[in-house]
Design a protein around this motif. Structure first.
Motif, short mmCIF file in Angstrom:
data_model
loop_
_atom_site.label_atom_id
_atom_site.label_comp_id
_atom_site.label_asym_id
_atom_site.label_seq_id
_atom_site.Cartn_x
_atom_site.Cartn_y
_atom_site.Cartn_z
N THR A 39 9.38 -4.41 1.61
CA THR A 39 10.52 -3.58 1.22
C THR A 39 11.59 -3.60 2.31
N ASP A 58 9.24 -0.73 13.39
CA ASP A 58 7.91 -0.65 12.77
C ASP A 58 6.89 -0.32 13.83
N ARG A 60 3.78 -1.04 13.72
CA ARG A 60 2.75 -2.08 13.80
C ARG A 60 3.38 -3.42 14.18
N SER A 67 1.89 -4.63 2.86
CA SER A 67 2.34 -5.93 2.33
C SER A 67 1.35 -7.04 2.66
N THR A 71 -2.03 -8.00 -3.39
CA THR A 71 -2.38 -9.19 -4.17
C THR A 71 -1.12 -9.84 -4.74
N GLN A 73 1.12 -9.69 -7.25
CA GLN A 73 1.47 -10.12 -8.61
C GLN A 73 2.79 -9.45 -8.96
C1 FAD Z 1 -4.86 -4.12 -2.37
C2 FAD Z 1 -3.45 -3.96 -2.85
C3 FAD Z 1 -3.02 -4.73 -3.91
C4 FAD Z 1 -1.70 -4.62 -4.35
N1 FAD Z 1 -1.28 -5.44 -5.36
C5 FAD Z 1 0.01 -5.43 -5.74
C6 FAD Z 1 0.48 -6.37 -6.69
O1 FAD Z 1 -0.27 -7.18 -7.23
N2 FAD Z 1 1.80 -6.34 -7.00
C7 FAD Z 1 2.68 -5.45 -6.42
O2 FAD Z 1 3.87 -5.48 -6.74
N3 FAD Z 1 2.25 -4.56 -5.52
C8 FAD Z 1 0.95 -4.53 -5.15
N4 FAD Z 1 0.51 -3.66 -4.21
C9 FAD Z 1 1.48 -2.73 -3.66
C10 FAD Z 1 2.36 -3.47 -2.65
O3 FAD Z 1 1.54 -4.15 -1.75
C11 FAD Z 1 3.22 -2.47 -1.93
O4 FAD Z 1 4.05 -1.84 -2.87
C12 FAD Z 1 4.11 -3.14 -0.90
O5 FAD Z 1 3.40 -4.00 -0.05
C13 FAD Z 1 4.77 -2.07 -0.10
O6 FAD Z 1 5.60 -2.68 0.83
P1 FAD Z 1 6.36 -1.80 1.88
O7 FAD Z 1 7.17 -2.70 2.70
O8 FAD Z 1 7.05 -0.69 1.17
O9 FAD Z 1 5.18 -1.12 2.70
P2 FAD Z 1 4.40 -1.72 3.97
O10 FAD Z 1 4.13 -3.15 3.85
O11 FAD Z 1 3.25 -0.81 4.24
O12 FAD Z 1 5.47 -1.56 5.12
C14 FAD Z 1 5.82 -0.27 5.62
C15 FAD Z 1 5.86 -0.37 7.11
O13 FAD Z 1 6.33 0.88 7.62
C16 FAD Z 1 5.75 1.04 8.89
N5 FAD Z 1 5.79 2.45 9.27
C17 FAD Z 1 5.23 3.51 8.61
N6 FAD Z 1 5.48 4.66 9.27
C18 FAD Z 1 6.20 4.33 10.35
C19 FAD Z 1 6.74 5.08 11.44
N7 FAD Z 1 6.58 6.41 11.55
N8 FAD Z 1 7.43 4.43 12.40
C20 FAD Z 1 7.59 3.08 12.34
N9 FAD Z 1 7.08 2.32 11.34
C21 FAD Z 1 6.40 2.92 10.37
C22 FAD Z 1 4.32 0.53 8.71
O14 FAD Z 1 3.74 0.15 9.94
C23 FAD Z 1 4.50 -0.62 7.74
O15 FAD Z 1 4.49 -1.88 8.38
C24 FAD Z 1 -0.80 -3.70 -3.74
C25 FAD Z 1 -1.25 -2.92 -2.68
C26 FAD Z 1 -2.55 -3.03 -2.23
C27 FAD Z 1 -2.99 -2.21 -1.06
#
Ligand code: FAD
Length: 402
Positions: A39, A58, A60, A67, A71, A73
Motif C-alpha cells: 500500500t 517503516d 521493520r 505484504s 498470497t 491473488q
Molecule cells: C496469509 C495472507 C494472505 C493474504 N492473501 C491476500 C490475497 O490473496 N489477495 C489480497 O489482495 N490480499 C491478501 N492478503 C491481504 C494483503 O496481504 C494485505 O492487504 C496487504 O499486504 C496489506 O499491505 P499494506 O502495505 O497495507 O500492509 P503491510 O504490508 O503490513 O505494510 C504496513 C507496514 O507498516 C509498518 N508499520 C506499522 N506500524 C508502524 C509504525 N508505528 N511505525 C512505522 N511503521 C509501521 C509495518 O512495519 C508494515 O511494514 C493476505 C494477507 C495474509 C496475511
C-alpha cells in the motif's frame, strides 16, 4: 504486533532489501507515509508520479509486513458477494465498489508495466466454486446480480465444471478478470524505482510512536525521540494502523497458507485459475510462477498470536486435505507453511481517505481479502485528494460512509 509466523514463501524466494537510512532529527517532508508495504509503495508511486515529494517510514525492514505473507491473488470480487452487499448498503456505492475493484486490477498491471518492473504479475481466470446446495443457490443469485450491473461473470454448471477442471462440484462462477502477483517483490521494486526516479526518501527501522496535530500538518515522533514534521500524513500501516485511528474500524483474525513443492505444468488444472469457494472457513488456491500450488484460508476469528501459531500445523494439514478433496489426482508435497493476521470490516469495504475533522490525515487501509486491489484504489484516491481532483469513490470507501 507479530504479523505472521512460519515461512512465508516470498521472504524465502526474494532477497531482503537490506536498506538503512537514518532519520535526521527535526526533518521535514511535505508528505509522510507510514508503512512500506504494497500500500505504502503504491501510494508513494502515485504521489511521486504527480510531482508530490514524500518520505516513507517503516518500523521493520522494507516491505516485510503483511505484504510479505500475502498470497497476492487479485480478484474484483470483494469479501461480500454483490447480492449481499446490496442488502447492506445502497445500490450506487455497492456497484461503484465492485467496478472500482475490477478496474484496479488493470491499474495495478499498468503501474508495473509502465515502470518496467517484473512484479510476477500474471493474468488469471477466477473460479468461484459452489461448495454445496446452499452455495449453489448463492452463486446463481450472485450471477444474476453481477450480470444486471454489467460485471464480467459466467455460470458453469456441474458438467462443464467437471469436464473443464475435473472438479466435482455443483457449479461455479467463472471470469477472466483476475490476476496474481508477488506483492513483496513488487513493493520493493516499486520503492526502488521511485528512489531512483523521484528521490523518494525511505526510512526503514523507524517506528512512529505517536503523531501530533500542529498548525498546518503533523509532527511524528519516532520511538528514539526524533521528530518529523509534515504537511500531510498518510497512514498505510496495514493491520497495525489501529494505533493511529481514533476509532476501531476492523476486526483482526488469523489465516493460514502453504506452498507445495513445484509441479510439472501438465499436472495442474485448467488455466491455472485462481480457485475459491463459498464454504466457510475459507479455502482458496493459486499457482505460483514456478508452478507450486499456493493455498490458504482456514481463518479463525481471533488474533492471539500464540494461539494462531499453535494451530499452524493442524490448519495447514486441513488445507492439504481440502485440496485432496478437490483434486485427488494431483500429488502434492508441502514445502513451506505460514500463518498471519488478517482483518475485515463490517461491510467488507476498506477505509480510505481523510479522517473526518482531520483534513491533513489520510488512511490507506485496504482491509479484507482483496487488500491489494484496495491498495491501488487508496493510492489513486489519495493522489486525487492532494491534487484537488474529485473522486466518486470517496463516498464509498471513506470514513463517513453511511
Ligand atoms: C496469509 C495472507 C494472505 C493474504 N492473501 C491476500 C490475497 O490473496 N489477495 C489480497 O489482495 N490480499 C491478501 N492478503 C491481504 C494483503 O496481504 C494485505 O492487504 C496487504 O499486504 C496489506 O499491505 P499494506 O502495505 O497495507 O500492509 P503491510 O504490508 O503490513 O505494510 C504496513 C507496514 O507498516 C509498518 N508499520 C506499522 N506500524 C508502524 C509504525 N508505528 N511505525 C512505522 N511503521 C509501521 C509495518 O512495519 C508494515 O511494514 C493476505 C494477507 C495474509 C496475511
Amino acid at each position: 504486533m507479530d504479523l505472521y509466523a512460519g515461512f512465508p514463501f516470498w521472504l524465502i524466494k526474494n532477497p531482503l532489501y537490506n536498506y538503512v537510512n537514518e532519520v535526521k532529527d527535526r526533518m521535514h517532508t511535505d508528505v509522510a507515509i507510514i508503512g512500506s508495504g504494497i500500500t505504502g509503495a503504491l501510494v508513494a508511486h502515485e504521489l511521486c508520479a504527480s510531482g508530490i515529494s514524500c518520505a516513507i517510514f517503516d518500523k521493520r525492514a522494507v516491505s516485510t509486513g503483511s505484504s510479505a505473507a500475502s498470497t497476492a491473488q487479485l480478484q474484483y470480487e470483494i469479501d461480500v458477494p454483490l447480492f449481499k452487499l446490496l442488502e447492506k448498503i445502497p445500490e450506487k456505492p455497492a456497484v461503484i465498489a465492485y467496478r472500482a475493484s475490477l478496474q484496479s486490477i488493470s491499474d495495478i498491471e499498468q503501474v508495473f508495466r509502465k515502470a518496467k518492473i517484473d512484479a510476477e504479475f500474471q493474468r488469471r481466470s477466477s473460479l468461484f466454486l459452489a461448495s454445496d446446495k446452499k452455495g449453489c443457490k448463492e452463486i446463481k443469485k450472485e450471477f444474476l446480480t453481477r450480470k444486471k450491473y454489467g460485471l464480467p461473470v459466467n455460470l458453469l454448471e456441474h458438467e462443464e465444471l467437471q469436464q473443464t477442471y475435473g472438479i466435482n462440484r455443483l457449479g461455479a462462477l467463472w471470469n477472466e478478470e483476475a490476476a496474481q502477483m508477488d506483492a513483496y517483490r513488487s513493493a520493493i521494486l516499486l520503492l526502488q524505482y521511485n528512489q531512483r526516479r523521484h528521490d523518494l526518501r525511505l526510512y526503514p527501522y523507524t517506528r512512529i510512536a505517536k503523531h501530533e496535530a500542529v498548525r498546518n500538518g503533523y509532527v511524528l515522533h519516532t520511538d528514539d525521540g526524533k521528530q518529523i514534521s509534515c504537511h500531510y500524513l498518510i497512514v498505510a500501516a496495514g493491520y497495525e494502523a489501529g494505533q493511529f485511528l481514533p476509532r476501531k474500524v476492523m476486526d483482526l483474525s488469523s489465516t493460514y497458507a502453504l506452498v507445495t513443492e513445484p509441479l510439472r505444468p501438465d499436472q495442474l488444472w485448467h488455466d491455472e485459475s485462481l480457485i475459491w469457494e463459498t464454504a466457510l472457513p475459507y479455502f482458496y488456491l493459486r499457482v505460483t510462477a514456478d508452478h507450486r500450488i499456493m493455498m490458504g484460508g482456514e481463518d479463525v476469528p481471533f488474533r492471539n498470536e500464540r494461539l494462531r501459531d499453535a494451530l499452524l500445523s493442524r490448519k495447514t494439514k486441513r488445507l492439504l486435505e481440502k485440496f485432496a478433496g478437490l483434486f485427488p489426482h494431483i500429488p502434492v508435497h508441502c514445502d513451506m507453511t505460514w500463518c498471519g493476521t488478517f482483518s475485515s470490516t463490517k461491510d467488507g469495504l476498506p477505509y480510505i481517505g481523510a479522517y473526518p475533522g482531520s483534513p491533513n490525515l489520510f488512511f490507506a487501509l485496504g482491509y479484507g481479502g482483496n487488500g491489494i486491489t484496495f491498495s491501488m484504489i487508496a493510492a489513486q484516491m489519495i493522489r486525487n485528494k492532494l491534487k484537488g481532483v474529485k473522486d466518486e469513490r470517496e463516498s464509498v470507501f471513506g470514513f463517513d460512509r453511511k
